[in-house]
Design a protein around this motif. Structure first.
Motif, PDB file in Angstrom:
ATOM      1  N   GLU A   1       1.785   0.980   0.317  1.00 54.33           N
ATOM      2  CA  GLU A   1       1.952  -0.309  -0.349  1.00 54.33           C
ATOM      3  C   GLU A   1       0.692  -1.161  -0.314  1.00 54.33           C
ATOM      4  OE1 GLU A   1       5.274  -2.228   1.411  1.00 54.33           O
ATOM      5  OE2 GLU A   1       6.756  -0.880   0.520  1.00 54.33           O
ATOM      6  N   THR A   2      -0.257  -0.816   0.541  1.00 51.13           N
ATOM      7  CA  THR A   2      -1.456  -1.627   0.686  1.00 51.13           C
ATOM      8  C   THR A   2      -2.655  -0.719   0.894  1.00 51.13           C
ATOM      9  OG1 THR A   2      -2.410  -3.534   1.875  1.00 51.13           O
ATOM     10  CG2 THR A   2      -1.254  -1.878   3.184  1.00 51.13           C
TER      11      THR A   2
ATOM     12  N   ALA B   1      -3.290   2.671  -2.889  1.00 48.74           N
ATOM     13  CA  ALA B   1      -2.252   1.639  -2.951  1.00 48.74           C
ATOM     14  C   ALA B   1      -1.435   1.783  -4.226  1.00 48.74           C
ATOM     15  CB  ALA B   1      -2.881   0.254  -2.888  1.00 48.74           C
TER      16      ALA B   1
ATOM     17  N   GLN C   1       1.930  -3.174  -7.649  1.00 46.28           N
ATOM     18  CA  GLN C   1       3.156  -3.930  -7.474  1.00 46.28           C
ATOM     19  C   GLN C   1       4.110  -3.654  -8.625  1.00 46.28           C
ATOM     20  OE1 GLN C   1       2.258  -8.093  -6.988  1.00 46.28           O
ATOM     21  NE2 GLN C   1       2.486  -7.962  -4.804  1.00 46.28           N
TER      22      GLN C   1
ATOM     23  N   SER D   1      -8.749  -6.243   5.669  1.00 49.69           N
ATOM     24  CA  SER D   1      -7.524  -5.575   6.095  1.00 49.69           C
ATOM     25  C   SER D   1      -6.568  -6.496   6.838  1.00 49.69           C
ATOM     26  CB  SER D   1      -7.859  -4.371   6.992  1.00 49.69           C
ATOM     27  OG  SER D   1      -8.496  -4.798   8.189  1.00 49.69           O
TER      28      SER D   1
ATOM     29  N   THR E   1      -3.049 -10.783  -1.173  1.00 47.47           N
ATOM     30  CA  THR E   1      -2.246  -9.950  -2.060  1.00 47.47           C
ATOM     31  C   THR E   1      -2.864  -8.550  -2.141  1.00 47.47           C
ATOM     32  OG1 THR E   1      -3.504 -10.512  -4.044  1.00 47.47           O
ATOM     33  CG2 THR E   1      -1.673 -11.985  -3.438  1.00 47.47           C
ATOM     34  N   THR E   2      -2.061  -7.600  -2.603  1.00 43.29           N
ATOM     35  CA  THR E   2      -2.577  -6.243  -2.791  1.00 43.29           C
ATOM     36  C   THR E   2      -3.733  -6.249  -3.785  1.00 43.29           C
ATOM     37  OG1 THR E   2      -0.412  -5.282  -2.334  1.00 43.29           O
ATOM     38  CG2 THR E   2      -1.981  -3.901  -3.522  1.00 43.29           C
TER      39      THR E   2
ATOM     40  N   ARG F   1      -6.883  -7.443  -1.968  1.00 49.23           N
ATOM     41  CA  ARG F   1      -7.378  -6.410  -1.061  1.00 49.23           C
ATOM     42  C   ARG F   1      -7.996  -5.260  -1.842  1.00 49.23           C
ATOM     43  NH1 ARG F   1      -2.927  -5.805   3.857  1.00 49.23           N
ATOM     44  NH2 ARG F   1      -3.301  -7.855   4.772  1.00 49.23           N
ATOM     45  N   GLN F   2      -7.377  -4.906  -2.951  1.00 54.89           N
ATOM     46  CA  GLN F   2      -7.898  -3.804  -3.756  1.00 54.89           C
ATOM     47  C   GLN F   2      -9.270  -4.161  -4.320  1.00 54.89           C
ATOM     48  OE1 GLN F   2      -6.245  -0.879  -3.915  1.00 54.89           O
ATOM     49  NE2 GLN F   2      -8.021  -0.005  -4.959  1.00 54.89           N
TER      50      GLN F   2
END
Length: 304
Positions: A19-20, A59, A62, A248, A253-254, A257-258
């Motif tokens: 998920e991440t 990842a 969403q 990290s 939000t994903t 981070r991405q």
């Protein structure tokens, strides 16, 4: 196939969607229970001594489920390999696994197993695999980025900046940027801790001092902030390690981070983190609440 870490090298590796995103140097604990991923761990542990026991972590976007859409649409295109460090078989046939983030890569093609794959242990594996291209870090190139232009004409001949001067200035400015991000992250972690513990008075202006357990009324929050302070000290002289610790550990939000994982230059990654942390601090103080427990800050890291 080329070795991991090579510039532009390509290789087929097993995939483990999560998920991440995973970041280099970050410890990834996993409880592996699905049959296809049990097979993945078994395949890796069966490799001969000296082989690279690793898989790619990517990842999931969403709102998508990998099983219900084309994997190329369900997954982000930049991931990080996880190198196995510990495998503990469980009574139910699963595994407890500890891995460490290693090399970043870009997905070029996702190889989907055919129906019935995995029925024969010697046949096609039942898990996703991908053709990936390894992404190099731009540490050397970034030292001069954005710094030489400001020196042109300042005591130089015809606007030409000596290489040693440009390099010294670039390293110094990278250090200042890293110090800024370290201070913002310390303030951010302490702010979350205070709000988690219900303290009404916010934080003192001092940034690193805010990591002192004496400033926090809740013992659990103090302990978790102290753990984060220890991680900050561990990467105190490592701008790249700091950038991955913040990426990290912060409650981003994903998508955020991405974007940080996809950034190949430490300088640009830190600059983006500076903006994100300022945004998050503003939101924390405007909303007066945090979305998840502070323990998520204490993400284990390793120098490997």
């Amino acid at each position: 196939m080329t070795e991991a870490g090579g510039t532009g090298g390509r290789e087929v590796i097993p995939l483990f969607p999560l998920e991440t995103p995973l970041f280099p140097g970050v410890v990834l604990p996993l409880h592996v229970f699905e049959p296809r991923y049990r097979r993945l761990v078994a395949d890796l542990t069966a490799l001969p001594d000296g082989a690279q026991r690793r898989f790619g972590v990517v990842a999931i976007r969403q709102g998508w489920e990998v099983e219900h859409v084309a994997p190329a649409e369900a997954l982000y295109d930049v991931g990080c390999t996880a190198a196995l460090r510990m495998v503990a078989p469980q009574r139910d046939g699963g595994y407890r696994v500890a891995a460490v983030g290693a090399d970043r890569f870009r997905l070029l093609d996702v190889l989907v197993p055919t129906p019935g794959a995995g029925d024969d242990e010697a046949g096609e594996p039942p898990y996703l695999r991908a053709l990936v291209e390894w992404l190099a870090e731009e540490e050397a190139a970034e030292e001069a980025a954005g710094d030489v232009d400001g020196l042109a004409g300042a005591g130089t001949t015809a606007g030409v900046v000596p290489d040693d001067v440009a390099s010294d200035v670039a390293r110094a400015s990278l250090g200042l940027l890293a110090d800024n991000v370290r201070d913002l992250f310390a303030r951010y972690v302490a702010d979350v801790a205070v709000r988690q513990s219900g303290a009404p008075d916010g934080l003192p202006d001092e940034v690193l001092d805010a990591l002192s357990p004496d400033d926090l009324p809740d013992d659990d929050a103090a302990g978790e902030v102290a753990a984060t302070a220890a991680l900050l000290r561990e990467v105190s002289d490592d701008a790249r390690g700091l950038s991955y610790l913040v990426a990290s550990s912060a409650l981003l939000t994903t998508e955020d981070r991405q974007a940080l994982l996809a950034e190949s230059a430490t300088r640009r990654r830190l600059a983006l983190e500076s903006r994100l942390l300022r945004r998050e601090l503003t939101l924390l103080r405007a909303l007066g609440a945090v979305p998840v427990p502070l323990r998520q800050f204490a993400t284990p890291m390793t120098a490997n």
